[in-house]
Design a protein around this motif. Sequence first.
Motif, PDB file in Angstrom:
ATOM      1  N   PHE A 248      32.397  40.102  41.027  1.00  0.00           N
ATOM      2  CA  PHE A 248      33.392  40.982  40.440  1.00  0.00           C
ATOM      3  C   PHE A 248      34.013  40.318  39.213  1.00  0.00           C
ATOM      4  O   PHE A 248      35.141  39.808  39.267  1.00  0.00           O
ATOM      5  CB  PHE A 248      34.491  41.311  41.457  1.00  0.00           C
ATOM      6  N   PRO A 249      33.318  40.292  38.091  1.00  0.00           N
ATOM      7  CA  PRO A 249      33.891  39.687  36.879  1.00  0.00           C
ATOM      8  C   PRO A 249      35.164  40.417  36.472  1.00  0.00           C
ATOM      9  O   PRO A 249      35.297  41.627  36.660  1.00  0.00           O
ATOM     10  CB  PRO A 249      32.779  39.875  35.831  1.00  0.00           C
ATOM     11  N   ARG A 250      36.084  39.676  35.886  1.00  0.00           N
ATOM     12  CA  ARG A 250      37.334  40.271  35.401  1.00  0.00           C
ATOM     13  C   ARG A 250      37.592  39.824  33.970  1.00  0.00           C
ATOM     14  O   ARG A 250      37.177  38.738  33.559  1.00  0.00           O
ATOM     15  CB  ARG A 250      38.519  39.837  36.290  1.00  0.00           C
ATOM     16  N   ALA A 251      38.288  40.669  33.217  1.00  0.00           N
ATOM     17  CA  ALA A 251      38.660  40.338  31.843  1.00  0.00           C
ATOM     18  C   ALA A 251      40.157  40.558  31.675  1.00  0.00           C
ATOM     19  O   ALA A 251      40.725  41.489  32.252  1.00  0.00           O
ATOM     20  CB  ALA A 251      37.880  41.205  30.851  1.00  0.00           C
ATOM     21  N   TYR A 252      40.790  39.693  30.876  1.00  0.00           N
ATOM     22  CA  TYR A 252      42.223  39.765  30.620  1.00  0.00           C
ATOM     23  C   TYR A 252      42.461  39.474  29.145  1.00  0.00           C
ATOM     24  O   TYR A 252      41.637  38.843  28.481  1.00  0.00           O
ATOM     25  CB  TYR A 252      42.999  38.722  31.439  1.00  0.00           C
ATOM     26  N   PHE A 253      43.607  39.907  28.648  1.00  0.00           N
ATOM     27  CA  PHE A 253      44.035  39.467  27.321  1.00  0.00           C
ATOM     28  C   PHE A 253      45.330  38.692  27.517  1.00  0.00           C
ATOM     29  O   PHE A 253      46.328  39.224  28.004  1.00  0.00           O
ATOM     30  CB  PHE A 253      44.263  40.655  26.375  1.00  0.00           C
ATOM     31  N   VAL A 254      45.317  37.415  27.145  1.00  0.00           N
ATOM     32  CA  VAL A 254      46.488  36.577  27.349  1.00  0.00           C
ATOM     33  C   VAL A 254      46.504  35.488  26.284  1.00  0.00           C
ATOM     34  O   VAL A 254      45.452  35.010  25.835  1.00  0.00           O
ATOM     35  CB  VAL A 254      46.480  35.965  28.770  1.00  0.00           C
ATOM     36  N   ASN A 255      47.686  35.117  25.863  1.00  0.00           N
ATOM     37  CA  ASN A 255      47.863  34.057  24.867  1.00  0.00           C
ATOM     38  C   ASN A 255      47.027  34.296  23.612  1.00  0.00           C
ATOM     39  O   ASN A 255      46.502  33.363  23.016  1.00  0.00           O
ATOM     40  CB  ASN A 255      47.522  32.682  25.452  1.00  0.00           C
ATOM     41  N   GLY A 256      46.866  35.563  23.229  1.00  0.00           N
ATOM     42  CA  GLY A 256      46.190  35.892  21.980  1.00  0.00           C
ATOM     43  C   GLY A 256      44.686  35.944  22.031  1.00  0.00           C
ATOM     44  O   GLY A 256      44.039  36.137  20.998  1.00  0.00           O
TER      45      GLY A 256
END
Length: 320
Positions: free
Chosen positions: A82-90
Amino acid sequence: VFHTGNKVVNVAFYEFDKSGKYLRSVGTRGRANGEYVHHITLCYDAQNENYGQLDRSKFLIYNSEGRVVADTPLKKFRFLGFPRAYFVNGNYIVSSVSMGMVNGEMTYKDILIRIDPEGQLLEDKVLSDTPIKTSIVPQGFGGSGGISRSGNGLMIYCNDTLVRMYRENNSDTIRCLNPTTFEPHNYYLLKGNDEGVFMHKFSFMENEDLIFMEVLKSAHFFPDLDENSPRKFPLIYDKSKSAARALAPDQESGTMGFVNDLDGGIPFWPSYISGNKMFRLIDAEEFIELAAKSSSDKMKSVAENLNDESNPVLVIVTLK
C-alpha cells in the motif's frame, strides 16, 4: 476532493469544492506522457494547489486546473503493498515496499522517495532489507487459510506537517525520520512487545503527548491463535513515560479502546487525532447496535433518532 479507485472509470480523481459542487474530473488513463496506467494513491500540495498522483512506474503532478505539469519516471523500484504519498516540508514524499533479491534470498525493501514541487526526483533511499518470512494463516483469519508474508512494514505517518515514523521488522522501536533528509533524529522504544507484533498499516496517529496505533500478532510467531484470540488490539505509547500499554477488549460490547467511565458508553478508539481531539465516524446501523449494548443515556437518545438509512454519527472525544 474525491478520488476513485474504480478501474472502470478512466479518470484519476474528481474534484469538488467545499460545498460539494462538482468542479472537474482530472487525469486520463493510458500509456502516453501525462497519462496513468494504475492509480495507486493521491496527495495534495496546498502550498502550490497541486495534486500528486502515484502510478506504478511514475509520479504525476496536476495543477489546480487539472492539467499535468510533471511526469516523473520511477522505474528503479517495483511498488508493492500500500504505497502512500504526502506533501510535506515543500516536497512530495512517497513511501512503499519494494521486492528484490539479496544473496539469493527474496527480500522486501522499505523505500522512501522525495520529489520536488516541479516533479524533479531529488532522492530515493532504501531503509533496510529483510528476508520474507512465510507462514500458514489459520482458518478464520480473513477467510480461508493461506500463506502470510511479513516484510519490514514501513509505517510513514502524516498529520498536518508531520511525516516521520517507520518501524523495523521484528523490532520494538519506532524511529522518527526527518522528512527533508530522511535521517533518523529520535526514537521511541515500545518496551515489552513480543517479537512478531506489528503495527497495523495506516493506523498510526500521534499528538503532542501520545502515540496511538493498532498492532497485529503475526501468525508466523503465534501459530496457535484461534478465532477467539484477539489478533488486533490498540496500543498507546506515552512519550513522557517512555512506556506502552495495550488496551484490553471489552467482553460485553466486543469492542476495544479507551474505557468510557463518564456515562457508561462503549469503549472508544479514534480514526483520526488532531491536538487533544479524537474523532470517529460510526455508521448509523453500527451505532444503533452499540448504543443498545451500552448503558449510556446519551448514546441511547441519539440512537432513538436514527435508522439504518441515517447518515453516520461523528463522535468527538476531548483528551484532558
